[in-house]
Design a protein around this motif. Structure first.
Motif, PDB file in Angstrom:
ATOM      1  N   ASP A 124       0.848  -1.196   0.000  1.00 51.52           N
ATOM      2  CA  ASP A 124       0.000   0.000   0.000  1.00 51.52           C
ATOM      3  C   ASP A 124       0.885   1.248   0.000  1.00 51.52           C
ATOM      4  N   HIS A 125       0.942   1.892  -1.141  1.00 54.28           N
ATOM      5  CA  HIS A 125       1.772   3.107  -1.249  1.00 54.28           C
ATOM      6  C   HIS A 125       0.908   4.320  -1.577  1.00 54.28           C
ATOM      7  N   ASN A 126      -0.361   4.200  -1.279  1.00 51.96           N
ATOM      8  CA  ASN A 126      -1.298   5.264  -1.671  1.00 51.96           C
ATOM      9  C   ASN A 126      -1.328   6.396  -0.627  1.00 51.96           C
ATOM     10  N   TRP A 127      -0.192   7.041  -0.458  1.00 51.04           N
ATOM     11  CA  TRP A 127      -0.053   8.050   0.606  1.00 51.04           C
ATOM     12  C   TRP A 127      -0.755   9.352   0.253  1.00 51.04           C
ATOM     13  N   LYS A 128      -1.368   9.954   1.268  1.00 48.51           N
ATOM     14  CA  LYS A 128      -1.901  11.306   1.082  1.00 48.51           C
ATOM     15  C   LYS A 128      -0.720  12.265   1.112  1.00 48.51           C
ATOM     16  N   SER A 129      -0.861  13.380   0.426  1.00 48.32           N
ATOM     17  CA  SER A 129       0.236  14.354   0.456  1.00 48.32           C
ATOM     18  C   SER A 129       0.136  15.190   1.725  1.00 48.32           C
ATOM     19  N   ALA A 130       1.235  15.882   2.059  1.00 50.54           N
ATOM     20  CA  ALA A 130       1.231  16.769   3.226  1.00 50.54           C
ATOM     21  C   ALA A 130       0.159  17.843   3.051  1.00 50.54           C
ATOM     22  N   ASP A 131      -0.027  18.304   1.813  1.00 43.59           N
ATOM     23  CA  ASP A 131      -1.032  19.318   1.527  1.00 43.59           C
ATOM     24  C   ASP A 131      -2.438  18.803   1.870  1.00 43.59           C
ATOM     25  N   THR A 132      -2.711  17.582   1.433  1.00 39.83           N
ATOM     26  CA  THR A 132      -4.021  16.987   1.731  1.00 39.83           C
ATOM     27  C   THR A 132      -4.207  16.836   3.235  1.00 39.83           C
ATOM     28  N   VAL A 133      -3.174  16.334   3.919  1.00 35.55           N
ATOM     29  CA  VAL A 133      -3.263  16.142   5.370  1.00 35.55           C
ATOM     30  C   VAL A 133      -3.546  17.485   6.055  1.00 35.55           C
ATOM     31  N   LEU A 134      -2.858  18.524   5.623  1.00 36.75           N
ATOM     32  CA  LEU A 134      -3.048  19.830   6.258  1.00 36.75           C
ATOM     33  C   LEU A 134      -4.453  20.363   6.015  1.00 36.75           C
TER      34      LEU A 134
ATOM     35  N   ARG B 207       6.509  15.022   8.915  1.00 35.82           N
ATOM     36  CA  ARG B 207       7.468  16.093   9.253  1.00 35.82           C
ATOM     37  C   ARG B 207       7.135  17.378   8.489  1.00 35.82           C
ATOM     38  N   GLU B 208       6.694  17.213   7.263  1.00 32.77           N
ATOM     39  CA  GLU B 208       6.289  18.378   6.463  1.00 32.77           C
ATOM     40  C   GLU B 208       5.083  19.072   7.126  1.00 32.77           C
ATOM     41  N   VAL B 209       4.151  18.254   7.579  1.00 35.33           N
ATOM     42  CA  VAL B 209       2.982  18.789   8.292  1.00 35.33           C
ATOM     43  C   VAL B 209       3.444  19.526   9.561  1.00 35.33           C
ATOM     44  N   GLY B 210       4.401  18.920  10.249  1.00 32.70           N
ATOM     45  CA  GLY B 210       4.923  19.522  11.483  1.00 32.70           C
ATOM     46  C   GLY B 210       5.596  20.867  11.232  1.00 32.70           C
ATOM     47  N   ARG B 211       6.289  20.965  10.105  1.00 28.89           N
ATOM     48  CA  ARG B 211       6.945  22.247   9.792  1.00 28.89           C
ATOM     49  C   ARG B 211       5.891  23.333   9.545  1.00 28.89           C
ATOM     50  N   TRP B 212       4.795  22.955   8.902  1.00 31.15           N
ATOM     51  CA  TRP B 212       3.713  23.943   8.691  1.00 31.15           C
ATOM     52  C   TRP B 212       3.126  24.359  10.048  1.00 31.15           C
ATOM     53  N   LEU B 213       2.942  23.358  10.920  1.00 26.93           N
ATOM     54  CA  LEU B 213       2.364  23.666  12.238  1.00 26.93           C
ATOM     55  C   LEU B 213       3.309  24.534  13.073  1.00 26.93           C
ATOM     56  N   GLU B 214       4.578  24.332  12.882  1.00 29.63           N
ATOM     57  CA  GLU B 214       5.576  25.171  13.553  1.00 29.63           C
ATOM     58  C   GLU B 214       5.344  26.648  13.164  1.00 29.63           C
TER      59      GLU B 214
ATOM     60  N   VAL C 246     -15.006  41.388   3.044  1.00 34.08           N
ATOM     61  CA  VAL C 246     -14.136  41.079   1.913  1.00 34.08           C
ATOM     62  C   VAL C 246     -12.725  41.495   2.306  1.00 34.08           C
ATOM     63  N   VAL C 247     -11.818  40.525   2.342  1.00 33.85           N
ATOM     64  CA  VAL C 247     -10.438  40.806   2.762  1.00 33.85           C
ATOM     65  C   VAL C 247      -9.530  40.674   1.540  1.00 33.85           C
ATOM     66  N   SER C 248      -8.763  41.724   1.272  1.00 30.81           N
ATOM     67  CA  SER C 248      -7.827  41.669   0.131  1.00 30.81           C
ATOM     68  C   SER C 248      -6.586  40.879   0.528  1.00 30.81           C
ATOM     69  N   LEU C 249      -6.103  40.097  -0.407  1.00 27.17           N
ATOM     70  CA  LEU C 249      -4.926  39.268  -0.127  1.00 27.17           C
ATOM     71  C   LEU C 249      -3.708  39.809  -0.864  1.00 27.17           C
ATOM     72  N   PRO C 250      -2.498  39.553  -0.320  1.00 26.72           N
ATOM     73  CA  PRO C 250      -1.281  39.921  -1.057  1.00 26.72           C
ATOM     74  C   PRO C 250      -1.203  39.165  -2.389  1.00 26.72           C
ATOM     75  N   ASP C 251      -0.261  39.568  -3.226  1.00 24.94           N
ATOM     76  CA  ASP C 251      -0.165  38.969  -4.563  1.00 24.94           C
ATOM     77  C   ASP C 251       0.092  37.466  -4.534  1.00 24.94           C
ATOM     78  N   ALA C 252       1.033  37.062  -3.680  1.00 28.08           N
ATOM     79  CA  ALA C 252       1.435  35.650  -3.698  1.00 28.08           C
ATOM     80  C   ALA C 252       0.994  34.967  -2.408  1.00 28.08           C
ATOM     81  N   PRO C 253       0.715  33.648  -2.487  1.00 30.83           N
ATOM     82  CA  PRO C 253       0.375  32.913  -1.260  1.00 30.83           C
ATOM     83  C   PRO C 253       1.456  33.079  -0.207  1.00 30.83           C
ATOM     84  N   LEU C 254       1.064  32.967   1.052  1.00 29.31           N
ATOM     85  CA  LEU C 254       2.016  33.180   2.148  1.00 29.31           C
ATOM     86  C   LEU C 254       2.769  31.916   2.496  1.00 29.31           C
ATOM     87  N   ASP C 255       2.237  30.784   2.044  1.00 29.30           N
ATOM     88  CA  ASP C 255       2.805  29.496   2.439  1.00 29.30           C
ATOM     89  C   ASP C 255       2.636  28.534   1.280  1.00 29.30           C
ATOM     90  N   GLU C 256       3.543  27.569   1.172  1.00 27.68           N
ATOM     91  CA  GLU C 256       3.400  26.604   0.068  1.00 27.68           C
ATOM     92  C   GLU C 256       2.202  25.677   0.292  1.00 27.68           C
TER      93      GLU C 256
END
Ligand code: FHN
Length: 411
Positions: free
Chosen positions: A257-267, A301-308, A385-395
């Protein structure tokens, strides 16, 4: 009996589930045949006679098991509690039980009690430690529920005897010999009567009054609810609840079973669940060598870095029940702050009007930057309505903070 204090669990949001047992040896394959379904069910799915299945213990020697490493991974992933299978449906105790020699110390060459080591490693790091315990299904025992291939004669079964001779004595061991236990995670209540569920819940509380009892003790006798496996509700669900989830498509290790969810999906799942009021209990399935599969470690660990970076918007937060899931993301709040978790980036986000006026809006990772907002009517609804900066703040998920004037009222 007084209800234990749930606050640590409510604040924690994110926990590590570990399914580890003899089923990690076949790892989804029996006599050369791939057995469909979840790995820890192999004994039942392949109808393996107990006298054959129990021989797996001779091969179970997880010499690479390192409790410090597991607890460190839990911490690095931003998970605040750990729940591990002390005994799953196969009936094999993964700790040194005195009341059944069908356990890791007495039956395997490993000869160590990994639960002792894990309890200590978690305690050292301030991680709450809990046990999964299968109280109804036990495929090793005639008197329990589930094994009709070795024990087809229903008339010979006596569930009360199993509760008295195995379940309660083992719960006593788990709640006496491993220090403070955060929770007991029961499972598949099936035939449990209301009286039996209440009896086990009371028994746990009598041994450790602060220990929480999971919802699958049955008959609504737990301290909180468990939703179905991988069940994500559409909207806010009131009360204390948790969803147990897989990182691939099994709980116990399956080598194919290698059907891993990505860190993005988990987050996104984490944020989705907490925005609806729940906790996310995410599973890893270690191998027979005692190793948590590397893909799981990398994702976590990727999820943990985002939580950090963004944990302020997660831990100790609450949902805003009147805000339904939004097309661009989810919302949480804590005291006078509202957190906008943006999944889909664009020039602005629109959300329903809040019950307190906003004083400031800024990116969580850059509090000095000011963002503009406006109260507007959008599609007939009073909105912000909240305006956002040009680029996302996080990957992954980007977080915007709205500072309000006083605490929000939940309508
Ligand atoms: O049958 C079990 C299964 O093996 C696994 O432990 C999950 C985890 O939530 N619980 C039961 C099915 O819901």
């Amino acid at each position: 009996m007084t209800k234990p204090d749930m606050q640590w669990w409510r604040d924690a949001k994110f926990g590590m589930f570990i399914h580890w047992g003899l089923y990690a040896v076949p790892a989804g394959i029996w006599k050369g045949q791939e057995i469909p379904g979840i790995g820890e069910w192999i004994m039942k799915r392949a109808q393996i006679p107990r006298r054959e299945y129990e021989k797996l213990a001779d091969e179970f020697n997880p010499i690479r098991f390192d409790a410090e490493e597991w607890a460190q991974l839990c911490q690095d992933s931003g998970m605040k509690y750990m729940v591990i299978t002390s005994k799953h449906h196969d009936g094999f105790a993964m700790y040194h039980s005195q009341c059944s020699d069908y356990n890791i110390v007495d039956r395997t060459p490993f000869d160590r009690d990994p639960m002792k080591e894990l309890a200590a490693a978690c305690q050292k790091r301030g991680i709450k430690f809990g046990f999964y315990y299968s109280q109804t299904q036990d495929w090793y025992e005639k008197d329990a529920v589930g094994n009709d291939w070795d024990f087809p004669n229903e008339d010979e079964k006596n569930f009360r005897r199993y509760l008295d001779n195995k379940v309660k004595p083992q719960l006593k061991e788990l709640l006496t010999n491993y220090g403070p236990i955060g929770l007991i995670w029961f499972d598949t209540p099936m035939t449990m009567t209301k009286e039996e569920s209440q009896e086990l819940a009371d028994y746990v509380h009598s041994l450790q009054p602060d220990c929480l009892v999971g919802g699958r003790v049955g008959n609504e006798c737990g301290d909180y609810r468990n939703l179905g496996d991988n069940e994500i509700p559409d909207e806010h669900v009131p009360g204390d609840w948790e969803t147990p989830c897989t990182l691939n498509d099994t709980w116990g290790f399956k080598k194919n079973d290698h059907n891993w969810k990505s860190a993005d999906t988990v987050l996104q799942l984490l944020v989705d669940i907490i925005s609806k009021g729940g906790n996310y209990l995410l599973n890893v399935g270690p191998t027979q060598e005692g190793v948590i599969p590397e893909p799981s470690c990398e994702i976590l660990r990727e999820v943990g870095r985002w939580l950090e970076r963004n944990g302020e918007a997660v831990y100790g937060t609450e949902p805003i029940p009147y805000i339904k899931p939004l097309s661009w993301g989810r919302v949480t709040e804590k005291a006078d702050k509202v957190y906008l978790h943006v999944f889909d980036w664009s020039s602005k986000v629109v959300l329903p009007e809040l019950t307190s006026p906003i004083e400031r809006a800024y990116p969580l990772n850059n509090p000095a930057a000011e963002l503009h907002w406006n109260a507007e009517t959008v599609a007939g609804e009073k909105s912000l309505v909240v305006s956002l900066p040009d680029a996302p703040l996080d990957e992954h998920v980007s977080v915007i903070v709205l500072e309000t004037n006083g605490e929000l009222r939940h309508m």
